[in-house]
Design an enzyme around this catalytic site. Structure first.
Site, PDB file in Angstrom:
ATOM      1  N   LYS A 133      -0.943  -1.531  -4.150  1.00 51.46           N
ATOM      2  CA  LYS A 133       0.122  -2.392  -4.661  1.00 51.46           C
ATOM      3  C   LYS A 133       0.318  -3.541  -3.690  1.00 51.46           C
ATOM      4  O   LYS A 133       0.063  -3.338  -2.495  1.00 51.46           O
ATOM      5  CB  LYS A 133       1.427  -1.639  -4.881  1.00 51.46           C
ATOM      6  CG  LYS A 133       1.950  -0.736  -3.771  1.00 51.46           C
ATOM      7  CD  LYS A 133       2.215  -1.200  -2.400  1.00 51.46           C
ATOM      8  CE  LYS A 133       3.135  -2.333  -2.106  1.00 51.46           C
ATOM      9  NZ  LYS A 133       3.213  -2.604  -0.616  1.00 51.46           N
ATOM     10  N   TYR A 218       8.856  -2.150  -4.815  1.00 52.68           N
ATOM     11  CA  TYR A 218       9.298  -0.747  -4.948  1.00 52.68           C
ATOM     12  C   TYR A 218      10.603  -0.662  -5.754  1.00 52.68           C
ATOM     13  O   TYR A 218      10.802   0.271  -6.524  1.00 52.68           O
ATOM     14  CB  TYR A 218       9.495  -0.102  -3.573  1.00 52.68           C
ATOM     15  CG  TYR A 218       8.197   0.288  -2.903  1.00 52.68           C
ATOM     16  CD1 TYR A 218       7.554   1.472  -3.243  1.00 52.68           C
ATOM     17  CD2 TYR A 218       7.601  -0.521  -1.951  1.00 52.68           C
ATOM     18  CE1 TYR A 218       6.363   1.842  -2.641  1.00 52.68           C
ATOM     19  CE2 TYR A 218       6.414  -0.165  -1.343  1.00 52.68           C
ATOM     20  CZ  TYR A 218       5.798   1.015  -1.701  1.00 52.68           C
ATOM     21  OH  TYR A 218       4.603   1.380  -1.108  1.00 52.68           O
TER      22      TYR A 218
HETATM   23  P1  NDP Z   1      -4.055  -4.284   7.241  1.00 52.80           P
HETATM   24  O1  NDP Z   1      -3.990  -5.697   7.674  1.00 52.80           O
HETATM   25  O2  NDP Z   1      -3.683  -3.228   8.217  1.00 52.80           O
HETATM   26  O3  NDP Z   1      -5.534  -3.944   6.745  1.00 52.80           O
HETATM   27  C1  NDP Z   1      -6.201  -4.721   5.803  1.00 52.80           C
HETATM   28  C2  NDP Z   1      -7.711  -4.550   6.007  1.00 52.80           C
HETATM   29  O4  NDP Z   1      -8.359  -5.324   5.000  1.00 52.80           O
HETATM   30  C3  NDP Z   1      -8.237  -5.081   7.333  1.00 52.80           C
HETATM   31  O5  NDP Z   1      -8.147  -4.159   8.382  1.00 52.80           O
HETATM   32  C4  NDP Z   1      -9.675  -5.412   6.988  1.00 52.80           C
HETATM   33  O6  NDP Z   1     -10.470  -4.240   7.104  1.00 52.80           O
HETATM   34  C5  NDP Z   1      -9.640  -5.759   5.510  1.00 52.80           C
HETATM   35  N1  NDP Z   1      -9.809  -7.189   5.299  1.00 52.80           N
HETATM   36  C6  NDP Z   1     -10.785  -7.753   4.562  1.00 52.80           C
HETATM   37  N2  NDP Z   1     -10.696  -9.070   4.586  1.00 52.80           N
HETATM   38  C7  NDP Z   1      -9.623  -9.385   5.346  1.00 52.80           C
HETATM   39  C8  NDP Z   1      -9.038 -10.611   5.739  1.00 52.80           C
HETATM   40  N3  NDP Z   1      -9.523 -11.789   5.319  1.00 52.80           N
HETATM   41  N4  NDP Z   1      -7.945 -10.558   6.522  1.00 52.80           N
HETATM   42  C9  NDP Z   1      -7.430  -9.390   6.921  1.00 52.80           C
HETATM   43  N5  NDP Z   1      -7.968  -8.190   6.579  1.00 52.80           N
HETATM   44  C10 NDP Z   1      -9.055  -8.191   5.803  1.00 52.80           C
HETATM   45  O7  NDP Z   1      -3.171  -4.171   5.941  1.00 52.80           O
HETATM   46  P2  NDP Z   1      -2.508  -2.857   5.323  1.00 52.80           P
HETATM   47  O8  NDP Z   1      -3.442  -1.733   5.436  1.00 52.80           O
HETATM   48  O9  NDP Z   1      -1.153  -2.684   5.887  1.00 52.80           O
HETATM   49  O10 NDP Z   1      -2.315  -3.304   3.790  1.00 52.80           O
HETATM   50  C11 NDP Z   1      -3.400  -3.352   2.912  1.00 52.80           C
HETATM   51  C12 NDP Z   1      -2.903  -3.199   1.469  1.00 52.80           C
HETATM   52  O11 NDP Z   1      -2.273  -1.950   1.332  1.00 52.80           O
HETATM   53  C13 NDP Z   1      -1.892  -4.248   1.021  1.00 52.80           C
HETATM   54  O12 NDP Z   1      -2.136  -4.616  -0.303  1.00 52.80           O
HETATM   55  C14 NDP Z   1      -0.564  -3.540   1.138  1.00 52.80           C
HETATM   56  O13 NDP Z   1       0.417  -4.031   0.240  1.00 52.80           O
HETATM   57  C15 NDP Z   1      -0.960  -2.123   0.803  1.00 52.80           C
HETATM   58  N6  NDP Z   1      -0.084  -1.122   1.443  1.00 52.80           N
HETATM   59  C16 NDP Z   1       0.413  -0.117   0.673  1.00 52.80           C
HETATM   60  C17 NDP Z   1       1.233   0.842   1.216  1.00 52.80           C
HETATM   61  C18 NDP Z   1       1.745   1.957   0.388  1.00 52.80           C
HETATM   62  O14 NDP Z   1       2.592   2.708   0.857  1.00 52.80           O
HETATM   63  N7  NDP Z   1       1.251   2.137  -0.835  1.00 52.80           N
HETATM   64  C19 NDP Z   1       1.607   0.788   2.633  1.00 52.80           C
HETATM   65  C20 NDP Z   1       0.983  -0.281   3.371  1.00 52.80           C
HETATM   66  C21 NDP Z   1       0.176  -1.191   2.787  1.00 52.80           C
HETATM   67  P3  NDP Z   1     -11.988  -4.313   7.615  1.00 52.80           P
HETATM   68  O15 NDP Z   1     -11.881  -4.740   9.048  1.00 52.80           O
HETATM   69  O16 NDP Z   1     -12.450  -2.941   7.436  1.00 52.80           O
HETATM   70  O17 NDP Z   1     -12.700  -5.305   6.762  1.00 52.80           O
END
Ligand code: NDP
Length: 366
Positions: A133, A218
């Site tokens: 989401k 949410y």
């Molecule tokens: P993060 O920034 O921690 O992680 C995102 C990951 O996406 C990065 O580590 C990277 O992984 C990859 N990525 C690919 N391209 C890019 C880019 N251009 N810039 C940055 N990252 C990139 O984010 P979150 O994990 O906190 O959030 C990710 C998603 O999850 C969002 O949509 C958020 O809304 C959702 N979310 C949902 C939650 C829930 O409870 N359902 C809780 C937290 C987040 P790599 O290095 O492997 O490419």
């Protein structure tokens, strides 16, 4: 150790709480010989880490592959989660999953702006798509994702973990059974203080907005499943105390109101400027439900006019992934939907909220 049956009987679970039953059944020692959903995680960030850890206790879903733009993560996560080198992919090689028969679904956990492009790409590989989401940046993108998955003959699910949380489901069951009478009011408060001003969540092109896209959603989603109707109008007002951090198009705080066909209204707050803001309150002519915290990772706490909600805490992502396996592999219908259409309903409301903020007018939802 108690047998699974005894454990479940002692909790006197209503049928509706089957997701909790699967959490109990997720204990590793229990035999399970049904189908298993083989999942690849795409985007190895903070939330993917939580999902990967939670999946270690899944019964019906298994983490089998990793897709990342960071080679060092592929190596480290591969070792930690026992994912073989041939099941590790970069964004350049991701299309090759099409010829990997050991992957059923890809769970996209990237910044919001990448949900749609990756979903379209994964759909073409013939794998089911699971996306975090908010499903996309706006309703048009969400619709494109639904169409692409339909065309490719794959399913599309959105990571709505609260849709399987036992106390949440009990409140929904009570509302459906008429135990609160005619529902007239819902309040949803969703917020936290966002840190690092350079993070993608504060960039409009990557996040699609601000707090509304991240946490306010949410309250939107909760208003819908708590009241059990789809809103027909929206009004909204924005407050900005820090225009430096929250630039044009990145909302800091939005208050919004939703009107429902029955006459029920929801009054909600979405903010990046207050901690400890995680509360749902539902009121009907015969009773109420109050949940605080209502959507955090838990334990969720709740009470109704009949007393405390005493269901044990479950790891949301473990239950979600087991339930997703049942949906994708066995056609199970969850009590609260988690498909693309559900994600799209929220995005249409988000779009309307932004329009209402911009115009200052009440926006009808068709
Ligand atoms: P993060 O920034 O921690 O992680 C995102 C990951 O996406 C990065 O580590 C990277 O992984 C990859 N990525 C690919 N391209 C890019 C880019 N251009 N810039 C940055 N990252 C990139 O984010 P979150 O994990 O906190 O959030 C990710 C998603 O999850 C969002 O949509 C958020 O809304 C959702 N979310 C949902 C939650 C829930 O409870 N359902 C809780 C937290 C987040 P790599 O290095 O492997 O490419």
């Amino acid at each position: 150790m108690k047998s699974r049956r005894k454990f479940i009987q002692q909790l006197s679970l209503p049928v509706i709480l089957l997701p909790f039953a699967s959490a109990a059944a997720s204990e590793k020692s229990l035999p399970y010989d049904g189908p298993v959903l083989r999942v690849a995680l795409l985007g190895l960030g903070g939330y993917a880490r939580m999902v990967a850890d939670a999946m270690q206790n899944c019964q019906k879903a298994k983490l089998v592959a990793l897709i990342s733009g960071t080679p060092a993560k592929l190596e480290a996560w591969g070792k930690k989660y026992n994912v073989a080198p041939e099941n590790r992919y970069s964004y350049e090689t991701v299309d090759q999953i099409a010829s990997n028969p050991n992957i059923d679904a890809v769970y996209i956990i990237t910044p919001n702006s990448l949900h749609k492009p990756f979903a379209l790409q994964i759909a073409k590989t013939g794998k089911h798509v699971i996306v975090e989401k908010p499903m996309a940046l706006n309703a048009n993108e969400g619709q494109e994702m639904i169409d692409a998955c339909k065309k490719a003959g794959v399913q599309l699910l959105v990571g709505y973990r609260m849709h399987f949380e036992p106390k949440t489901l009990e409140v929904v069951r009570m509302r459906q059974a008429g135990e609160f009478g005619k529902i007239l009011f819902f309040q949803g408060l969703s917020g936290f203080i966002i840190g690092d001003p350079t993070q993608w969540r504060l960039k409009k092109d990557m996040a699609g907005g601000g707090s509304m896209m991240d946490i306010g959603i949410y309250s939107i989603n909760g208003a819908r499943y708590m009241i059990g109707e789809e809103p027909i109008w929206v009004t909204a007002q924005e407050t900005k105390t820090n225009p430096e951090k929250f630039k044009e198009g990145v909302d800091e705080t939005i208050q919004f109101q939703l009107g429902f066909p029955s006459g029920a209204v929801a009054s909600c707050l979405s903010t990046y400027s207050l901690n400890n803001l995680d509360k749902f309150f539902l009121n009907g002519t015969k009773g109420f439900a109050e949940m605080q915290p209502s959507t955090g990772y838990g334990p969720i706490k709740g009470r109704t006019n009949k007393g405390e909600l005493n269901y044990p805490h479950v790891t949301h992502q473990t239950v979600q992934m087991d339930e997703f396996a049942s949906i994708l592999l066995e056609g199970k219908q969850p009590l609260i939907p988690v498909d693309g259409a559900e994600g799209l309903r929220d995005l249409k409301i988000v779009d309307a909220i932004y329009q209402a903020v911009k115009t200052g007018k009440k926006v009808s939802l068709g």
